[in-house]
Write an enzyme that holds these catalytic residues in place. Structure first.
Site, PDB file in Angstrom:
ATOM      1  N   LYS A  93       0.812  -1.220   0.000  1.00 30.45           N
ATOM      2  CA  LYS A  93       0.000   0.000   0.000  1.00 30.45           C
ATOM      3  C   LYS A  93       0.844   1.269   0.000  1.00 30.45           C
ATOM      4  O   LYS A  93       0.378   2.326  -0.413  1.00 30.45           O
ATOM      5  CB  LYS A  93      -0.985  -0.034   1.151  1.00 30.45           C
TER       6      LYS A  93
HETATM    7  C1  LIG Z   1      -4.515  -4.530   1.422  1.00 30.92           C
HETATM    8  C2  LIG Z   1      -3.767  -5.799   1.288  1.00 30.92           C
HETATM    9  C3  LIG Z   1      -4.177  -6.784   0.392  1.00 30.92           C
HETATM   10  C4  LIG Z   1      -5.455  -6.670  -0.418  1.00 30.92           C
HETATM   11  O1  LIG Z   1      -5.422  -5.617  -1.350  1.00 30.92           O
HETATM   12  P1  LIG Z   1      -6.806  -5.090  -1.973  1.00 30.92           P
HETATM   13  O2  LIG Z   1      -6.431  -3.968  -2.844  1.00 30.92           O
HETATM   14  O3  LIG Z   1      -7.659  -4.679  -0.809  1.00 30.92           O
HETATM   15  O4  LIG Z   1      -7.409  -6.235  -2.696  1.00 30.92           O
HETATM   16  C5  LIG Z   1      -3.394  -7.920   0.282  1.00 30.92           C
HETATM   17  N1  LIG Z   1      -2.280  -8.087   1.022  1.00 30.92           N
HETATM   18  C6  LIG Z   1      -1.868  -7.164   1.895  1.00 30.92           C
HETATM   19  C7  LIG Z   1      -0.643  -7.419   2.696  1.00 30.92           C
HETATM   20  C8  LIG Z   1      -2.583  -5.982   2.053  1.00 30.92           C
HETATM   21  O5  LIG Z   1      -2.153  -5.071   2.918  1.00 30.92           O
END
Ligand SMILES: *Cc1c(COP(=O)(O)O)cnc(C)c1O
Length: 453
Positions: A93
């Protein structure tokens, strides 16, 4: 700046910009920030933010701890892992959040105003958001997390940020309840105006936008546009995998997008049956994916329905009132043309972490392991398969140790932070309680505006 459209729907680009094949070819060998610039630029045409784009991207990715920003490593024959965890919070993210926060800050400075960022996190979004916004003087940030349902490391990454503009709220409920509160706040236009609310959850299109470039860099380094590449994406809110769809819509030859989930399998079930029927959330070892109501799925539905907004409104209404909806045969057929779905059970996630360690010496986190397990069930006819690795193993040391006996090493820069004092409040899963807290602790009010950061 507005996460949700005024009618409660999600923003979408009016059309997908197509990148000519020669332009995609030209991405080979470029720096990550350069590719990101070329991929994001068409979406910002005519917007004042375009003038900031190059600088924002350079600053954002300068804070990553790998010169390739998103290195690709090989797991086995035709099997690759795209490491998206080299940012400041060790999760993918960061790639979007570090960009979005910088844009917001610049926009607010230009307008001479302040904003209140609110968001719900199932683990990593919140840490990435707080890391991106801490200390900014034009923005207060309030992050809701489901109390006791995220890992210690995830919580500490958020709650050890002590800047005055950072507020952590532990909600005594599930992630879906946290998200429902945030969505309800955004639906209240009067409240949005009063508190200057804006969001950074994966429903914000700017987040999706900043996640498109790594599909291009990975595919191009494996031979695109002359060869198509398949991706498996560990999925929660459907934001990351939707960015993969956007890359395809822009002209990248993506052979398949595999939606990998843990036991919270509403998406693989929808692919199998055509019915989207979210059930109760089950806690798993991959908590960032403990989501049933994948918000960004609405964006894909819009595409599947031929961009018929009335059809989406009707489906969303069915979901709100009846808890489910059914895709038409045409929509389901289109969905299956590009997407596959695989749900991975807990024991298989653990076996995969162990297997990958024994075969390659690599330690992978449970979210990545869900992706690897799902990818192995898919036959993609010799196309290279890239699994998105969404978190560093050190973020989930307990699961990794249980599977392998190894304790993944926490990078020193983070270890230092995590030992510091935590600051957060606990609140019941009620809209009123959360709204009151934000109204009384944000600096949106004129009499508190002089507080400074
Ligand atoms: C947020 C997250 C996901 C999922 O991503 P999305 O965009 O919500 O589908 C998967 N793995 C990790 C470690 C995350 O932080």
């Amino acid at each position: 700046m507005a996460a949700l459209a005024p009618d409660g729907g999600l923003f979408m680009p009016e059309s997908w910009p197509r990148l000519p094949r020669e332009e995609i070819e030209g991405f080979a060998g470029l720096d990550y920030a350069d590719v990101a610039y070329r991929v994001m630029k068409p979406y910002l045409a005519g917007d004042p933010c375009l003038a900031d784009l190059e600088e924002v991207l350079a600053e954002a990715y300068d804070g990553f701890h790998h010169p390739a920003v998103v290195p690709l490593t090989q797991l086995g024959p035709n099997s690759f892992v795209l490491e998206l965890f080299h940012g400041p919070t060790l999760a993918f993210k960061d790639l979007a959040m570090q960009v979005v926060s910088r844009f917001m800050n610049r926009v607010l400075r230009r307008r001479g105003t302040r904003a209140t960022v609110i968001g719900a996190t199932s683990g990593d979004t919140g840490a990435a958001a707080i890391e991106a916004f801490r200390g900014l003087d034009a923005i207060d940030i309030f992050i809701l997390h489901p109390k006791g349902r995220i890992s210690d490391v995830q919580r500490r990454q958020m709650t050890t940020a002590t800047e005055a503009n950072v507020h952590n709220i532990a909600v005594e409920g599930t992630f879906d309840e946290c998200q429902a509160i945030v969505k309800a706040m955004f639906r209240d236009r009067d409240l949005c105006g009063r508190l200057g609310l804006t969001g950074v959850n994966s429903i914000n299109f700017a987040r999706i936008l900043a996640q498109i470039p790594y599909y291009f860099t990975a595919a191009v380094s494996l031979g695109a546009p002359h060869r198509s590449v398949a991706f498996t994406v560990p999925t929660g809110n459907f934001g990351d995998v939707f960015a993969g769809y956007a890359a395809l819509a822009m002209g990248l030859p993506v052979q398949r997008l595999v939606i990998a989930t843990n036991l919270n399998d509403s998406l693989p079930r929808a692919l199998a049956s055509g019915a989207f029927e979210p059930q109760g959330v089950v806690a798993t070892s991959s908590p960032a994916m403990d989501i049933q109501l994948a918000s960004n799925f609405e964006r894909l539905l819009f595409e599947l329905a031929g961009r018929d907004a009335a059809r989406i409104r009707a489906l969303m209404e069915e979901l709100r009132t009846g808890g489910a909806f059914r895709l038409s045969q045409g929509e389901l057929g289109q969905l299956r043309e590009v997407f596959a779905g695989q749900a991975v059970a807990e024991h298989e996630t653990e076996m995969t972490i162990r297997g990958v360690f024994e075969e390659t010496g690599m330690l992978v986190d449970p979210h990545t392991a869900v992706g690897i397990a799902a990818s192995r069930r898919e036959d993609v006819a010799r196309a290279p398969m890239v699994v998105l690795s969404t978190a560093h193993a050190a973020k989930f040391p307990d699961a990794v140790k249980q599977a392998t006996g190894q304790v993944p090493e926490m990078p020193a820069r983070l270890a230092l932070r995590l030992g510091q004092t935590e600051r957060y409040v606990s609140l019941p899963p009620e809209l009123g309680a959360v709204t009151d807290f934000i109204a009384s602790h944000g600096r949106h009010m004129p009499q508190q505006a002089e507080m400074g950061a």
